[in-house]
Structures are given as C-alpha cells and as structure tokens.
Design a protein around this motif. Structure first.
Motif, mmCIF file in Angstrom:
data_model
loop_
_atom_site.group_PDB
_atom_site.id
_atom_site.type_symbol
_atom_site.label_atom_id
_atom_site.label_comp_id
_atom_site.label_asym_id
_atom_site.label_seq_id
_atom_site.Cartn_x
_atom_site.Cartn_y
_atom_site.Cartn_z
ATOM 1 N N GLY A 33 0.793 -1.228 0.000
ATOM 2 C CA GLY A 33 0.000 0.000 0.000
ATOM 3 C C GLY A 33 0.821 1.271 0.000
ATOM 4 N N PHE A 34 0.345 2.254 0.785
ATOM 5 C CA PHE A 34 0.995 3.558 0.811
ATOM 6 C C PHE A 34 2.333 3.521 1.536
ATOM 7 C CE2 PHE A 34 -3.333 4.945 -0.161
ATOM 8 C CZ PHE A 34 -3.074 5.904 -1.134
ATOM 9 N N LEU A 35 2.598 2.467 2.295
ATOM 10 C CA LEU A 35 3.880 2.374 2.996
ATOM 11 C C LEU A 35 5.057 2.373 2.022
ATOM 12 C CD1 LEU A 35 3.062 -0.245 5.783
ATOM 13 C CD2 LEU A 35 3.341 2.227 6.038
ATOM 14 N N LYS A 36 4.809 1.872 0.808
ATOM 15 C CA LYS A 36 5.902 1.819 -0.160
ATOM 16 C C LYS A 36 6.409 3.215 -0.518
ATOM 17 C CE LYS A 36 2.738 1.433 -4.125
ATOM 18 N NZ LYS A 36 2.182 0.496 -5.107
ATOM 19 N N TYR A 37 5.516 4.202 -0.499
ATOM 20 C CA TYR A 37 5.934 5.559 -0.849
ATOM 21 C C TYR A 37 6.791 6.169 0.267
ATOM 22 C CZ TYR A 37 2.392 4.965 -4.429
ATOM 23 O OH TYR A 37 1.662 4.481 -5.483
ATOM 24 N N PHE A 38 6.454 5.840 1.507
ATOM 25 C CA PHE A 38 7.289 6.302 2.611
ATOM 26 C C PHE A 38 8.672 5.655 2.557
ATOM 27 C CE2 PHE A 38 2.978 7.013 4.340
ATOM 28 C CZ PHE A 38 3.101 8.363 4.665
ATOM 29 N N GLU A 39 8.695 4.363 2.226
ATOM 30 C CA GLU A 39 9.975 3.678 2.072
ATOM 31 C C GLU A 39 10.794 4.324 0.956
ATOM 32 O OE1 GLU A 39 10.916 -0.886 1.553
ATOM 33 O OE2 GLU A 39 10.697 0.079 -0.418
ATOM 34 N N ASP A 40 10.138 4.597 -0.155
ATOM 35 C CA ASP A 40 10.832 5.166 -1.303
ATOM 36 C C ASP A 40 11.455 6.519 -0.950
ATOM 37 O OD1 ASP A 40 11.362 4.843 -4.235
ATOM 38 O OD2 ASP A 40 10.332 6.773 -4.287
ATOM 39 N N ILE A 41 10.710 7.351 -0.244
ATOM 40 C CA ILE A 41 11.222 8.661 0.160
ATOM 41 C C ILE A 41 12.380 8.508 1.138
ATOM 42 C CG2 ILE A 41 10.643 10.775 1.426
ATOM 43 C CD1 ILE A 41 7.793 10.483 0.237
ATOM 44 N N PHE A 42 12.223 7.578 2.100
ATOM 45 C CA PHE A 42 13.252 7.390 3.128
ATOM 46 C C PHE A 42 14.565 6.880 2.533
ATOM 47 C CE2 PHE A 42 15.311 4.470 6.190
ATOM 48 C CZ PHE A 42 15.688 5.410 7.149
ATOM 49 N N LEU A 43 14.479 5.903 1.623
ATOM 50 C CA LEU A 43 15.683 5.266 1.105
ATOM 51 C C LEU A 43 16.328 6.026 -0.048
ATOM 52 C CD1 LEU A 43 14.705 1.476 1.040
ATOM 53 C CD2 LEU A 43 16.083 2.685 2.740
ATOM 54 N N ARG A 44 15.536 6.844 -0.769
ATOM 55 C CA ARG A 44 16.070 7.379 -2.019
ATOM 56 C C ARG A 44 15.997 8.895 -2.142
ATOM 57 N NH1 ARG A 44 15.000 2.078 -3.027
ATOM 58 N NH2 ARG A 44 12.734 2.223 -2.773
ATOM 59 N N THR A 45 15.887 9.581 -1.031
ATOM 60 C CA THR A 45 15.958 11.038 -1.069
ATOM 61 C C THR A 45 17.356 11.529 -0.704
ATOM 62 O OG1 THR A 45 13.624 11.211 -0.488
ATOM 63 C CG2 THR A 45 14.959 13.182 -0.209
ATOM 64 N N PHE A 46 17.917 10.957 0.369
ATOM 65 C CA PHE A 46 19.276 11.294 0.787
ATOM 66 C C PHE A 46 20.011 10.012 1.172
ATOM 67 C CE2 PHE A 46 16.577 14.934 1.983
ATOM 68 C CZ PHE A 46 17.175 15.911 1.204
ATOM 69 N N PRO A 47 21.311 9.939 0.895
ATOM 70 C CA PRO A 47 22.067 8.742 1.280
ATOM 71 C C PRO A 47 22.070 8.570 2.797
ATOM 72 C CG PRO A 47 23.337 10.141 -0.222
ATOM 73 C CD PRO A 47 22.151 10.936 0.200
ATOM 74 N N LEU A 48 22.013 7.327 3.251
ATOM 75 C CA LEU A 48 22.122 7.064 4.680
ATOM 76 C C LEU A 48 23.571 7.301 5.119
ATOM 77 C CD1 LEU A 48 19.919 3.850 5.016
ATOM 78 C CD2 LEU A 48 19.273 6.247 5.308
ATOM 79 N N PRO A 49 23.786 7.947 6.230
ATOM 80 C CA PRO A 49 25.142 8.379 6.600
ATOM 81 C C PRO A 49 26.010 7.249 7.157
ATOM 82 C CG PRO A 49 23.586 9.052 8.288
ATOM 83 C CD PRO A 49 22.760 8.461 7.165
ATOM 84 N N PHE A 50 27.309 7.382 6.946
ATOM 85 C CA PHE A 50 28.296 6.443 7.461
ATOM 86 C C PHE A 50 28.298 6.420 8.991
ATOM 87 C CE2 PHE A 50 32.824 5.978 8.856
ATOM 88 C CZ PHE A 50 32.943 4.621 8.616
ATOM 89 N N PHE A 51 27.866 7.508 9.593
ATOM 90 C CA PHE A 51 27.878 7.635 11.052
ATOM 91 C C PHE A 51 27.266 6.425 11.742
ATOM 92 C CE2 PHE A 51 25.423 8.841 14.832
ATOM 93 C CZ PHE A 51 26.458 9.265 15.670
ATOM 94 N N PHE A 52 26.205 5.857 11.144
ATOM 95 C CA PHE A 52 25.482 4.749 11.779
ATOM 96 C C PHE A 52 26.323 3.476 11.888
ATOM 97 C CE2 PHE A 52 21.522 6.936 10.051
ATOM 98 C CZ PHE A 52 21.239 7.540 11.264
ATOM 99 N N VAL A 53 27.374 3.380 11.103
ATOM 100 C CA VAL A 53 28.199 2.169 11.128
ATOM 101 C C VAL A 53 29.669 2.493 11.407
ATOM 102 C CG1 VAL A 53 28.829 2.083 8.665
ATOM 103 C CG2 VAL A 53 28.449 -0.050 9.925
ATOM 104 N N LYS A 54 29.953 3.729 11.774
ATOM 105 C CA LYS A 54 31.338 4.168 11.942
ATOM 106 C C LYS A 54 32.105 3.315 12.952
ATOM 107 C CE LYS A 54 34.172 8.232 13.022
ATOM 108 N NZ LYS A 54 34.164 9.678 13.365
ATOM 109 N N SER A 55 31.548 3.118 14.140
ATOM 110 C CA SER A 55 32.270 2.362 15.166
ATOM 111 C C SER A 55 32.403 0.894 14.771
ATOM 112 C CB SER A 55 31.562 2.487 16.513
ATOM 113 O OG SER A 55 30.254 1.944 16.451
#
Length: 481
Positions: A221-243
């Motif tokens: 359903g509409f959840l796919k559009y939220f996923e699309d915006i979350f994953l493909r608007t800005f790159p996910l930052p390295f900070f989350f896996v830095k350590s």
C-alpha cells in the motif's frame, strides 16, 4: 545446442535507440516506482523489451532524484549487446560499481576502493595486481581451509534438523563464509578477534547503508511511498556504522600483517591497502558468497533427486580414484563443474553492470545496431543476458548438464564475473580477481555436501536484497561413500 547469429555482424544499419526518459525529475520517479513497486525488476525490463521490440532501449535506473544526478541509461539486455560492458577501451568504469550513484568514501576509509577505479587510473593496476598476487600466494590454503569451515556449517544444519525438523541455511552459511574469508586473509578465526561473532552482522550493516538506495522491503500500500522517500531522497550516513567499521578495519589490520606487507611491495600504503582488503573481503567475497551459496543450494535442491544421485556418483567415484579432494580431482568432475556454471548463469550473484561510453560507440543486438554517444551510461541486467532464449535452449530452466560436452561452447555467454567465463582477470580489466576462487569454493561446496549427504529438499523464498532464503526440509545422510 542453440547457436546465435554471429557476434561479428556489422552489416546492420544504425537504428535510433527506442525508449524515453520522460519529463525531467518526474520521469525518473515514474520509472523508479515501476521498478521497485508497480512492476518489479524482471517485469520492468520485459515489459519495455516487448513495448519497444528491442533489447536495447533508453530508461531511467534507480535511485534517481535526489541521490543520483543523472539516472538516464541505455539498457543492453541480450547476450550479444551485454559484453560491451567488459570492453574497457569503449566504456569507462569510474565510480560506476553501484550504478548511477556513488556511495560516500567514508565507507571505505576515505579511499576509492579498487572496484570503483577505472582501469586507466594507475592505482587500479597496483591494487588489482596486489589482490591477484595475494590470492595466488594462498592457493594451497583454499581447499583445506574451506573444507574445515564447511564441516562446521554442516554440523549446525544437522543440529537444526534434529531439533526443529528443518534448518535455515542462510545464517550459518553467512557465518561460515565470513570466517573462511577472514581466516584466508587473517590466518585466524574471526571469533578470536575483537569482532567475536559479530563479523557477518557488521558487514551486513555496512553493506546495507551503502546499497540502501537500490533496495526495497516491498512494503504494501501507501507504505511503499514512505519507504521510497526514506531510502532514495538522501544517502544514509556512514555515522550509523562508523564504530562497527572501525572494529572491522582494526581486526583485519591486526590479523593480516603479511598481506599488508605484500601491499607495500606494490607501492600501496598499509592504511589504503587495509581499507581495500576490507572491501575485497566484505563487499566482494563475503557479499558474493552471501548470495551465491543459497542460490547454489536452491537450484540444486529444486533439481531433485535424479541430479543428486548423479552428482553423488561422480563426486564419490572421482574422490575415491584420486585419493581425496584435490585440484586434480575437482577438474575431473565434469557434471559438478557444469552445475556450478548453470547456477551462475541462471541467477548470477551480481545482476547489474554499468559503464559510461568513452566515445561514440556502436552496439549490436541480435537484430540491430545502435549508436551510443560519448558520456552516456550503459546498463546491463545480467539475468536477461544469460537467459537469452536465442542463445540457450530452455533458458529459464536449470539444466545441470548444460555445459557438458558440446555445451562447453556456451561458456562464453556466462558473464557472472564481469567478463566471459572463457576469459581471465588481469590488472587491465574489471573482471573479478577472485573468479577462480569463486568457482573452486562452489565446487568444493558441492563435493563436501554430496560426500556427506545423498539427497535433500528445500523451501525457498526471495531474500530482502539479492538472492534467496533457503530452508532445508529434509536431509538424507550418505548411505555409501
């Protein structure tokens, strides 16, 4: 055996490349939604092949806005046009590993890993020569080390069968694959380092953050559009896996001193060499095995008991005659080799290839010729090229003996290694430096499996990213050796 029209055909008159990119911004969004949600990958391409009556056409590829500045590509989707992507005199490979976008170099210690370098860049030859030299120096370790790692995997699976009457394959396979790769380069179990048992999970997280713009959870359903915006608007930052990445890097740095010494002899600084080693081990080797082994077990499992009996007979006979599992023994297992090639053909572990035209070039399909302009991005979806029905009979079916006898002539159309199966990696091309190792461990996997078991059944499902999830539902131990 089905043969194709000559690949040397140059008599076709040039045709305009069909397809379109749609309106700026909105065309890319439209194609992205079709690709991930409305149609899915295979239907996305097959519908356009049918619409344009061509296996070469224009389209947009994800991730599109805002991560990729230019999502426009020329798709080449048959066995004749696809190999243009291997010709580095015609296509540039500068930062195109992941397609139309380039993850932050923070994920690789501030360095562009070898996989992102174009062969015309001087550092490419140094790094790839270092990789190939390192793998060559460890050749004698491949078989005994991998057999040792496999024995632990099989024990884990058997324990699961006893307790649950079924056993998941992917998680113990990932643990086995990571430990094999780490021991190959680091000469110790990863569990004996600060990584403990976390290695596979850390690499999974590191890979996921880099490749998230190319992934989908297939939400309804509409959840796919939220996923699309979350994953493909800005790159996910390295900070989350830095350590986590620091822990991974430190483990390889501390455990791979002899490998890093070798790098210095190639003029590569230890820090850069180690970041490249982490990429080779984590992205290329572990990432590839994470897809390859479940794929291999899936297709062999689905093929049924008849193929299992044939494989067991060949493997056990040759091992008995040769006195063990050796390079010479593996080379004599004709059906086993064919089964591995067929798994790599029908579901290649890396389905996408990209390259940017260095100059105006002419690309041929089976029936036409097209001019691609300098600077245009060329995209290949490998499963369509290696399941080209004009090359392979029953192209969508897994045929275990496809490459036996005269079938060997078709190996030039097997492209999983970013090159033809009949060609070899060099410092000057982009073919996988571990091509021979991948083939070897796949064959050893089957050998060890059928020395231990007679037959098996599996349930499979599509994995969240690439490949499949596999669950053993029955596993019959060998009655004769």
């Amino acid at each position: 055996m089905k043969m194709s029209p000559s690949e040397e055909q140059s008599e076709f008159s040039l045709k305009p490349i069909p397809g379109d990119y749609g309106l700026p911004f909105f065309g890319a969004i439209r194609d992205r939604l079709d690709y991930f949600y409305n149609q899915g990958k295979d239907e996305f391409f097959s519908a356009r092949i049918q619409k344009y009556e061509s296996t070469v056409f224009k389209t947009n590829m994800p991730p599109g806005p805002f991560i990729a500045r230019n999502p426009k590509v020329i798709a080449v989707l048959d066995a004749i046009s696809f190999p243009v992507l291997f010709d580095t005199s015609k296509v540039e490979k500068y930062n195109v590993l992941d397609g139309t976008f380039f993850p932050s170099v923070s994920f690789t210690g501030g360095h562009r890993a070898c996989a992102y370098l174009d062969p015309y860049e001087p550092k490419h030859a140094s790094l790839k020569s270092f990789f190939m030299s390192t793998l060559a120096s460890k050749r004698d370790d491949f078989i005994p080390l991998f057999r040792t790692c496999l024995s632990t995997l099989f024990i884990d699976i058997e324990d699961g069968m006893v307790s649950q009457k079924k056993a998941g394959f992917n998680k113990p396979s990932d643990a086995m694959s990571f430990n094999f790769v780490f021991r190959l380069f680091g000469n110790k179990d990863s569990s004996d380092t600060k990584l403990g048992s976390e290695g596979p999970a850390i690499v999974d997280k590191w890979l996921a953050l880099q490749l998230a713009p190319l992934a989908t959870l297939e939400l309804p359903g509409f959840l796919k559009y939220f996923e699309d915006i979350f994953l493909r608007t800005f790159p996910l930052p390295f900070f989350f896996v830095k350590s986590d990445y620091s822990k991974l890097y430190d483990a390889f740095y501390a455990s791979s001193s002899s490998v890093l010494d070798k790098a210095e002899s190639f003029g590569i600084k230890r820090d850069e060499a180690c970041h490249n080693l982490v990429f080779l081990a984590g992205f290329n080797a572990f990432g590839g095995m994470k897809v390859l082994f479940p794929t291999l077990i899936k297709w062999v499992g689905k093929a049924g008991e008849k193929l299992h009996v044939q494989l067991a007979n060949e493997i056990r006979t040759v091992v008995r005659e040769e006195g063990g599992v050796t390079f010479q023994a593996l080379d004599k297992m004709i059906l086993t080799k064919s089964v591995v090639f067929e798994a790599l053909r029908i579901e290649p572990p890396v389905p996408f290839q990209y390259g940017k035209a260095r100059e105006n070039i002419v690309v041929h399909s089976h029936d036409a010729a097209f001019e691609i302009k300098k600077g245009e991005m060329i995209f290949g979806y490998q499963p369509f090229a290696t399941k080209d029905p004009r090359i392979f009979n029953d192209a969508e079916e897994f045929v275990g003996n496809r490459f036996v006898g005269d079938g060997e002539k078709l190996l030039k159309y097997v492209y999983w290694s970013n090159g033809r199966e009949t060609e070899d990696p060099t410092a000057e091309n982009k073919q996988c430096p571990g091509k021979d190792l991948v083939l070897l461990v796949s064959r050893v996997f089957l050998v060890e499996f059928f020395l231990r078991y007679d037959t098996f059944t599996v349930e499979t499902a599509k994995a969240l990213a690439l490949g499949s999830t596999v669950t053993f539902t029955s596993l019959i131990k060998a009655t004769t050796i």
